[in-house]
Design a protein around this motif. Structure first.
Motif, PDB file in Angstrom:
ATOM      1  N   ASN A  24      60.679 136.443  77.247  1.00 39.36           N
ATOM      2  CA  ASN A  24      61.113 135.538  76.336  1.00 39.36           C
ATOM      3  C   ASN A  24      61.195 134.208  76.774  1.00 39.36           C
ATOM      4  O   ASN A  24      60.904 133.196  76.493  1.00 39.36           O
ATOM      5  N   SER A  25      62.040 134.136  77.964  1.00 39.01           N
ATOM      6  CA  SER A  25      62.384 133.020  78.532  1.00 39.01           C
ATOM      7  C   SER A  25      61.208 132.142  79.083  1.00 39.01           C
ATOM      8  O   SER A  25      61.415 130.924  79.091  1.00 39.01           O
ATOM      9  N   LEU A  26      60.256 133.009  79.650  1.00 44.69           N
ATOM     10  CA  LEU A  26      59.205 132.206  80.370  1.00 44.69           C
ATOM     11  C   LEU A  26      58.440 131.552  79.059  1.00 44.69           C
ATOM     12  O   LEU A  26      57.783 130.596  79.380  1.00 44.69           O
ATOM     13  N   LEU A  27      58.310 132.160  77.996  1.00 43.03           N
ATOM     14  CA  LEU A  27      57.593 131.641  76.969  1.00 43.03           C
ATOM     15  C   LEU A  27      58.184 130.445  75.884  1.00 43.03           C
ATOM     16  O   LEU A  27      57.716 130.384  74.923  1.00 43.03           O
ATOM     17  N   THR A  28      59.437 129.877  76.592  1.00 43.54           N
ATOM     18  CA  THR A  28      60.248 129.215  75.761  1.00 43.54           C
ATOM     19  C   THR A  28      59.707 127.856  75.955  1.00 43.54           C
ATOM     20  O   THR A  28      59.269 127.165  77.110  1.00 43.54           O
ATOM     21  N   VAL A  29      59.281 126.991  74.957  1.00 47.09           N
ATOM     22  CA  VAL A  29      58.790 125.541  75.180  1.00 47.09           C
ATOM     23  C   VAL A  29      59.777 124.762  75.467  1.00 47.09           C
ATOM     24  O   VAL A  29      61.110 124.539  74.965  1.00 47.09           O
ATOM     25  N   PRO A  30      59.537 123.745  76.531  1.00 45.83           N
ATOM     26  CA  PRO A  30      60.783 123.017  77.210  1.00 45.83           C
ATOM     27  C   PRO A  30      60.898 121.776  75.996  1.00 45.83           C
ATOM     28  O   PRO A  30      60.156 121.469  75.624  1.00 45.83           O
ATOM     29  N   GLU A  31      62.255 121.835  75.890  1.00 45.44           N
ATOM     30  CA  GLU A  31      62.964 120.549  75.250  1.00 45.44           C
ATOM     31  C   GLU A  31      62.810 119.222  75.503  1.00 45.44           C
ATOM     32  O   GLU A  31      62.488 118.347  75.031  1.00 45.44           O
ATOM     33  N   ASN A  32      63.316 119.091  76.855  1.00 42.94           N
ATOM     34  CA  ASN A  32      63.298 117.825  77.415  1.00 42.94           C
ATOM     35  C   ASN A  32      62.440 117.823  78.806  1.00 42.94           C
ATOM     36  O   ASN A  32      62.962 118.291  79.672  1.00 42.94           O
ATOM     37  N   ALA A  33      61.053 117.393  78.420  1.00 40.97           N
ATOM     38  CA  ALA A  33      60.208 117.432  79.593  1.00 40.97           C
ATOM     39  C   ALA A  33      60.599 115.893  80.419  1.00 40.97           C
ATOM     40  O   ALA A  33      61.106 115.010  79.976  1.00 40.97           O
ATOM     41  N   GLU A  34      60.496 116.090  81.907  1.00 36.27           N
ATOM     42  CA  GLU A  34      60.627 114.954  82.628  1.00 36.27           C
ATOM     43  C   GLU A  34      59.486 114.030  82.947  1.00 36.27           C
ATOM     44  O   GLU A  34      58.156 114.622  82.496  1.00 36.27           O
ATOM     45  N   GLY A  35      59.546 113.089  83.438  1.00 39.11           N
ATOM     46  CA  GLY A  35      58.461 112.052  83.501  1.00 39.11           C
ATOM     47  C   GLY A  35      58.352 110.958  82.502  1.00 39.11           C
ATOM     48  O   GLY A  35      59.077 110.913  81.569  1.00 39.11           O
ATOM     49  N   SER A  36      57.365 110.453  82.752  1.00 34.76           N
ATOM     50  CA  SER A  36      57.116 109.268  81.608  1.00 34.76           C
ATOM     51  C   SER A  36      56.536 109.574  80.434  1.00 34.76           C
ATOM     52  O   SER A  36      56.291 110.897  80.161  1.00 34.76           O
ATOM     53  N   LEU A  37      56.722 108.698  79.245  1.00 37.19           N
ATOM     54  CA  LEU A  37      56.132 109.245  77.908  1.00 37.19           C
ATOM     55  C   LEU A  37      55.084 109.747  78.005  1.00 37.19           C
ATOM     56  O   LEU A  37      54.757 110.710  77.139  1.00 37.19           O
ATOM     57  N   LYS A  38      53.861 108.960  78.512  1.00 38.80           N
ATOM     58  CA  LYS A  38      52.485 109.618  78.592  1.00 38.80           C
ATOM     59  C   LYS A  38      52.577 110.884  79.237  1.00 38.80           C
ATOM     60  O   LYS A  38      51.555 111.830  78.773  1.00 38.80           O
ATOM     61  N   GLU A  39      53.232 111.139  80.133  1.00 42.48           N
ATOM     62  CA  GLU A  39      53.207 112.509  80.974  1.00 42.48           C
ATOM     63  C   GLU A  39      53.929 113.509  80.095  1.00 42.48           C
ATOM     64  O   GLU A  39      53.225 114.662  79.835  1.00 42.48           O
ATOM     65  N   GLN A  40      54.888 112.957  79.270  1.00 42.05           N
ATOM     66  CA  GLN A  40      55.458 114.132  78.412  1.00 42.05           C
ATOM     67  C   GLN A  40      54.655 114.469  77.105  1.00 42.05           C
ATOM     68  O   GLN A  40      54.608 115.651  76.655  1.00 42.05           O
ATOM     69  N   GLU A  41      53.931 113.514  76.686  1.00 41.55           N
ATOM     70  CA  GLU A  41      53.002 113.722  75.638  1.00 41.55           C
ATOM     71  C   GLU A  41      51.676 114.553  76.190  1.00 41.55           C
ATOM     72  O   GLU A  41      51.439 115.587  75.360  1.00 41.55           O
ATOM     73  N   GLY A  42      51.280 114.392  77.277  1.00 43.81           N
ATOM     74  CA  GLY A  42      50.425 115.170  77.953  1.00 43.81           C
ATOM     75  C   GLY A  42      50.572 116.710  77.790  1.00 43.81           C
ATOM     76  O   GLY A  42      49.983 117.494  77.733  1.00 43.81           O
ATOM     77  N   LEU A  43      52.037 116.615  78.518  1.00 48.43           N
ATOM     78  CA  LEU A  43      52.759 118.337  78.632  1.00 48.43           C
ATOM     79  C   LEU A  43      52.527 118.994  77.291  1.00 48.43           C
ATOM     80  O   LEU A  43      52.350 120.201  77.184  1.00 48.43           O
ATOM     81  N   GLN A  44      53.277 118.158  76.342  1.00 41.89           N
ATOM     82  CA  GLN A  44      53.347 118.800  74.985  1.00 41.89           C
ATOM     83  C   GLN A  44      52.102 119.184  74.367  1.00 41.89           C
ATOM     84  O   GLN A  44      51.860 119.919  73.587  1.00 41.89           O
ATOM     85  N   ARG A  45      50.904 118.474  74.799  1.00 41.27           N
ATOM     86  CA  ARG A  45      49.704 118.547  74.126  1.00 41.27           C
ATOM     87  C   ARG A  45      49.059 119.680  74.688  1.00 41.27           C
ATOM     88  O   ARG A  45      48.199 120.502  74.087  1.00 41.27           O
ATOM     89  N   ASP A  46      49.447 120.143  76.010  1.00 44.06           N
ATOM     90  CA  ASP A  46      48.785 121.051  76.659  1.00 44.06           C
ATOM     91  C   ASP A  46      49.551 122.289  76.594  1.00 44.06           C
ATOM     92  O   ASP A  46      49.035 123.447  76.661  1.00 44.06           O
ATOM     93  N   ILE A  47      50.827 122.312  76.374  1.00 41.48           N
ATOM     94  CA  ILE A  47      51.547 123.351  76.449  1.00 41.48           C
ATOM     95  C   ILE A  47      51.236 124.597  75.466  1.00 41.48           C
ATOM     96  O   ILE A  47      51.329 125.692  76.015  1.00 41.48           O
ATOM     97  N   LYS A  48      50.749 124.336  74.402  1.00 40.43           N
ATOM     98  CA  LYS A  48      50.126 125.439  73.389  1.00 40.43           C
ATOM     99  C   LYS A  48      49.242 126.189  74.110  1.00 40.43           C
ATOM    100  O   LYS A  48      48.797 127.439  73.713  1.00 40.43           O
TER     101      LYS A  48
END
Length: 226
Positions: A24-48
């Protein structure tokens, strides 16, 4: 003294960290991703999509024989996964659909040949997480109580130890998700750290038990006076 008067022995810390908690912990979506705003958006887009891949691996039903490290048992485990892949009609339909794209030169035979490698990838990744869970539990008694201590497995999984409940908090390092493609190698690195300081790096093999790892970590802990 009656049966009900007997003192209940406290549960060992390693027994309080269950496989369900780990998954369950491994499948938790990170709340505060590190990096630039563009990198964070990319991570959230790919995370699913990464999450779906991880779910496929973690909940793949394979007997515990993959933990034995024996080649004969390894082949049995791979065979079981190959059968699951070969019986997945949706997967074959998807490979046909993708290969119909002109960019792939309509080479469906190539896509089908990759299914053998896909089965090997699933086996290697599944085995990796099984061993990480085993090692995380084995190190609880050694690392619990050390402030800011955490262990990184192949740059992919981070396990932080504490005296609280749960005694271990694990998370995926999603930015290194591609490291999963190396899981078939048969070995992995375990880095024990306090904050950003590395105490020891251990090379572990799927053929080894936890004794060698535990001894190295104990030695590093004592050398640093922790």
């Amino acid at each position: 003294m009656g049966k009900n008067d007997k003192k209940t022995m406290p549960e060992k810390p390693e027994n309080l960290f269950t496989e369900e908690m780990f998954l369950n912990s491994l499948l938790t979506v990170p709340e505060n991703a590190e990096g630039s705003l563009k990198e964070q958006e990319g991570l959230q887009r790919d995370i699913k999509y990464k999450m779906k891949v991880l779910q496929t691996i973690l909940y793949l039903e394979v007997p515990d024989l993959i933990l034995s490290g024996k080649e004969c048992d390894e082949e049995k485990g791979k065979k079981l996964i190959e059968e699951k892949v070969e019986n997945d009609e949706l997967l074959f339909g998807y490979t046909f659909h993708v290969s119909s794209n002109p960019e792939f030169k309509r080479n469906w035979s190539y896509m089908r040949k990759q299914l053998d490698k896909y089965a090997a990838f699933l086996f290697g990744a599944k085995r990796f997480f099984e061993f990480v869970f085993r090692d995380v539990k084995a190190l609880i008694g050694i690392l619990q109580g050390i402030q800011d201590v955490h262990v990184v497995f192949d740059g992919l999984v981070d396990a932080a130890y504490s005296d609280e409940v749960p005694c271990v908090r694990t998370k995926m390092l999603w930015e290194h998700f591609h490291n999963l493609t190396h899981a078939w190698r048969g070995y992995y690195k375990v880095s024990v750290m306090v904050k950003e300081t590395i105490l020891v790096v251990c090379d572990c093999s799927y053929k080894n038990g936890t004794d060698k790892l535990c001894e190295k970590v104990k030695e590093a802990r004592d050398n640093f006076g922790l």
